[in-house]
Design an enzyme around this catalytic site. Structure first.
Site, PDB file in Angstrom:
ATOM      1  N   GLY A  83      36.390  22.321  31.363  1.00 41.69           N
ATOM      2  CA  GLY A  83      35.808  23.249  32.317  1.00 41.69           C
ATOM      3  C   GLY A  83      35.503  24.560  31.633  1.00 41.69           C
ATOM      4  O   GLY A  83      34.418  24.772  31.093  1.00 41.69           O
ATOM      5  N   SER A  84      36.502  25.444  31.613  1.00 38.40           N
ATOM      6  CA  SER A  84      36.327  26.722  30.923  1.00 38.40           C
ATOM      7  C   SER A  84      36.121  26.520  29.426  1.00 38.40           C
ATOM      8  O   SER A  84      35.404  27.286  28.777  1.00 38.40           O
ATOM      9  CB  SER A  84      37.552  27.611  31.158  1.00 38.40           C
ATOM     10  OG  SER A  84      37.681  27.934  32.524  1.00 38.40           O
ATOM     11  N   ASP A  95      24.205  35.231  31.431  1.00 37.45           N
ATOM     12  CA  ASP A  95      23.904  36.658  31.553  1.00 37.45           C
ATOM     13  C   ASP A  95      22.912  36.922  32.680  1.00 37.45           C
ATOM     14  O   ASP A  95      22.929  37.993  33.296  1.00 37.45           O
ATOM     15  CB  ASP A  95      23.344  37.201  30.234  1.00 37.45           C
ATOM     16  CG  ASP A  95      24.416  37.392  29.173  1.00 37.45           C
ATOM     17  OD1 ASP A  95      25.613  37.285  29.521  1.00 37.45           O
ATOM     18  OD2 ASP A  95      24.067  37.642  28.004  1.00 37.45           O
ATOM     19  N   THR A 149      44.872  45.579  71.956  1.00 37.21           N
ATOM     20  CA  THR A 149      46.286  45.261  71.803  1.00 37.21           C
ATOM     21  C   THR A 149      47.101  46.526  71.991  1.00 37.21           C
ATOM     22  O   THR A 149      46.662  47.617  71.602  1.00 37.21           O
ATOM     23  CB  THR A 149      46.572  44.624  70.434  1.00 37.21           C
ATOM     24  OG1 THR A 149      47.941  44.248  70.357  1.00 37.21           O
ATOM     25  CG2 THR A 149      46.249  45.577  69.298  1.00 37.21           C
ATOM     26  N   GLN A 182      39.690  34.437  35.122  1.00 39.91           N
ATOM     27  CA  GLN A 182      40.431  34.687  33.884  1.00 39.91           C
ATOM     28  C   GLN A 182      39.496  34.690  32.670  1.00 39.91           C
ATOM     29  O   GLN A 182      39.639  35.528  31.774  1.00 39.91           O
ATOM     30  CB  GLN A 182      41.526  33.626  33.713  1.00 39.91           C
ATOM     31  CG  GLN A 182      42.660  33.732  34.721  1.00 39.91           C
ATOM     32  CD  GLN A 182      42.257  33.361  36.138  1.00 39.91           C
ATOM     33  OE1 GLN A 182      41.465  32.438  36.337  1.00 39.91           O
ATOM     34  NE2 GLN A 182      42.782  34.078  37.119  1.00 39.91           N
ATOM     35  N   THR A 206      29.916  20.962  32.743  1.00 38.84           N
ATOM     36  CA  THR A 206      31.349  20.748  32.968  1.00 38.84           C
ATOM     37  C   THR A 206      31.720  19.266  32.915  1.00 38.84           C
ATOM     38  O   THR A 206      30.971  18.406  33.384  1.00 38.84           O
ATOM     39  CB  THR A 206      31.757  21.331  34.329  1.00 38.84           C
ATOM     40  OG1 THR A 206      31.470  22.724  34.341  1.00 38.84           O
ATOM     41  CG2 THR A 206      33.237  21.130  34.591  1.00 38.84           C
ATOM     42  N   GLU A 229      31.008  29.121  37.464  1.00 41.52           N
ATOM     43  CA  GLU A 229      30.252  30.005  36.549  1.00 41.52           C
ATOM     44  C   GLU A 229      31.173  30.937  35.765  1.00 41.52           C
ATOM     45  O   GLU A 229      30.845  32.079  35.489  1.00 41.52           O
ATOM     46  CB  GLU A 229      29.183  30.799  37.306  1.00 41.52           C
ATOM     47  CG  GLU A 229      28.018  29.922  37.723  1.00 41.52           C
ATOM     48  CD  GLU A 229      26.678  30.607  37.623  1.00 41.52           C
ATOM     49  OE1 GLU A 229      26.495  31.450  36.733  1.00 41.52           O
ATOM     50  OE2 GLU A 229      25.805  30.276  38.433  1.00 41.52           O
ATOM     51  N   CYS A 283      24.215  20.721  34.007  1.00 45.32           N
ATOM     52  CA  CYS A 283      25.127  19.605  33.784  1.00 45.32           C
ATOM     53  C   CYS A 283      25.939  19.839  32.507  1.00 45.32           C
ATOM     54  O   CYS A 283      25.588  19.335  31.434  1.00 45.32           O
ATOM     55  CB  CYS A 283      24.290  18.330  33.663  1.00 45.32           C
ATOM     56  SG  CYS A 283      25.009  16.882  34.402  1.00 45.32           S
TER      57      CYS A 283
END
Length: 421
Positions: free
Chosen positions: A166-167, A278, A308, A405, A161, A401, A159
């Site tokens: 978020g990030s 990790d 096809t 980016q 975010t 997770e 628990c």
């Protein structure tokens, strides 16, 4: 309780002729770094993989489409996974668990995700919620909160975010104010997997009121029981993919948590929360590989059946080359998560490898799901065929997770640090 435990072991032995709980040895943890290079799994790992594969293909796949359609939480499958010893594999033996390494857990995650990533995410979210307690909990905390999960199929949740954080984990607003022997917690969390099904939560909250306090000292990690007064569980969110997993917002209003439920001590929360990744990112990468392998298999099967222009799809060079590219990516992603898992099981800091595995596997899961839809053509866009679900399910691997980016930021930081040394 004892009868249930024996019955669980009996079910597992009937499938794989192996008694996990009595014969488990920590092979991965005992391996010395550099003692030898091998792609061969131990017999125990092969047994775990075979059990997970059998369960996924015979029990998960036949029900996956219906669970995706209804969004119903897959309680029977979760109970079955627990009976087979495929859940909570990280829980230490001292708490009644299997005490498996990350590598072993990855093998299970890949196979379960092949069946359905929604079901696998519901199961794997337990590992994320448990990990802070595993790495930072004292004996009493571990036996109380991890031990109960070996006695019955309970869930927990990570628990952290929030609606505006978020990030940027350091930007969370949930506050914990100490009053006597308790902490009073107020705030809101969002996108919590297993939020409505959890027996308890790992909660990260700001305990230092100074907005300039560094993240390494400003936050504290708590174990919060879900039935504590003031915990308000929101509605189940309707997501694009992985619909049978349970995702919700949770409000904490004047929630009283005893000081005994603090992990390590005040101010240690951020390091605990980040340190868990990790160990949990390699299994997430493994699950993405499971989805990618399913996409490759479905596309290959279709290309061997569909005709096809007077010949099978597989006989067209454009299709065969596309399948070859897909196969290359699956194998490389699999090696990346295995390296990340091996590193952490060997006692090494694996942040660099874990982020590489998470980023790459998440990307190729999306690429392969899209490629599979392309090979299916118009059929791939229809719910009567399995690949459209894979495409919807895949996207979250570039988000949860740690986004794709954020993983690249971590990889760049680690790479530059290595180069400077």
């Amino acid at each position: 309780m004892i009868a249930l435990f024996r019955r669980s072991c009996g079910v597992l032995r009937s499938l794989s002729h192996f008694d996990w709980r009595s014969q488990h040895t920590k092979t991965a943890l005992q391996r010395e770094p550099g003692s030898g290079f091998s792609f061969e799994f131990t017999e125990q790992q092969k047994e775990f993989q075979a059990t997970a594969r059998k369960f996924a293909r015979e029990e998960i796949i036949p029900l996956a489409a219906e669970y995706d359609k209804t969004g119903e939480y897959p309680v029977p499958l979760i109970k079955r996974a627990w009976e087979l010893g495929l859940m909570n594999t990280h829980i230490p033996e001292s708490c009644g668990g299997l005490g498996l390494g990350t590598f072993d857990s990855c093998l299970i995650s890949e196979e379960l995700a092949y069946g359905c990533t929604g079901v696998q995410t519901a199961i794997e979210a337990n590992s994320l919620g448990q990990m802070p307690v595993i790495i930072a909990g004292n004996d009493q905390q571990q036996k109380k909160y991890l031990g109960r999960m070996t006695e019955e199929p309970l869930m927990c949740a990570y628990c952290v975010t929030e609606p505006v954080a978020g990030s940027d984990v350091a930007g969370i607003k949930t506050k914990a104010e100490k009053k006597g022997d308790e902490y009073i917690i107020n705030g809101q969390k969002m996108w919590i997997t297993n939020g409505g099904k959890a027996n308890w939560y790992f909660l990260l909250a700001r305990s230092d009121p100074d907005p300039k306090a560094p993240a390494s000292k400003a936050f504290t990690g708590f174990i919060v029981e879900a039935d504590t007064p003031g915990v308000q569980i929101g509605r189940k969110e309707l997501n694009m993919g992985q619909r049978c997993s349970d995702t919700r917002g949770i409000v904490f209003e004047d929630v009283r948590v005893p000081k005994e439920n603090v992990l390590i001590g005040e101010g240690a929360g951020f390091k605990i929360a980040m340190g868990a990744f990790d160990k949990t990112r390699p299994p997430v990468a493994a699950a993405a590989v499971g989805l990618a392998q399913r996409a490759l298999d479905e596309a290959t099967k279709y290309a061997l059946e569909r005709k096809t222009f007077g010949k099978l799809l597989i006989e067209h060079q454009g299709i065969s080359f596309l399948l070859a590219e897909m196969a290359m990516k699956v194998e490389l992603a699999r090696l990346s998560y295995q390296r990340a898992a091996w590193e952490v099981d060997s006692g090494r800091r694996n942040t660099y490898y874990a982020s590489i595995a998470k980023a790459y596997a998440g990307d190729i899961a999306n690429q392969l799901a899209s490629d599979a839809v392309q090979i299916f053509g118009g059929n791939g866009f229809n719910t009567e065929y399995p690949v459209e679900k894979l495409m919807r399910d895949a996207k979250i691997y570039q988000i949860y997770e740690g986004t794709a980016q954020i993983q690249r930021l971590i990889i760049a930081r680690e790479h530059i640090g290595r180069y400077k040394k």
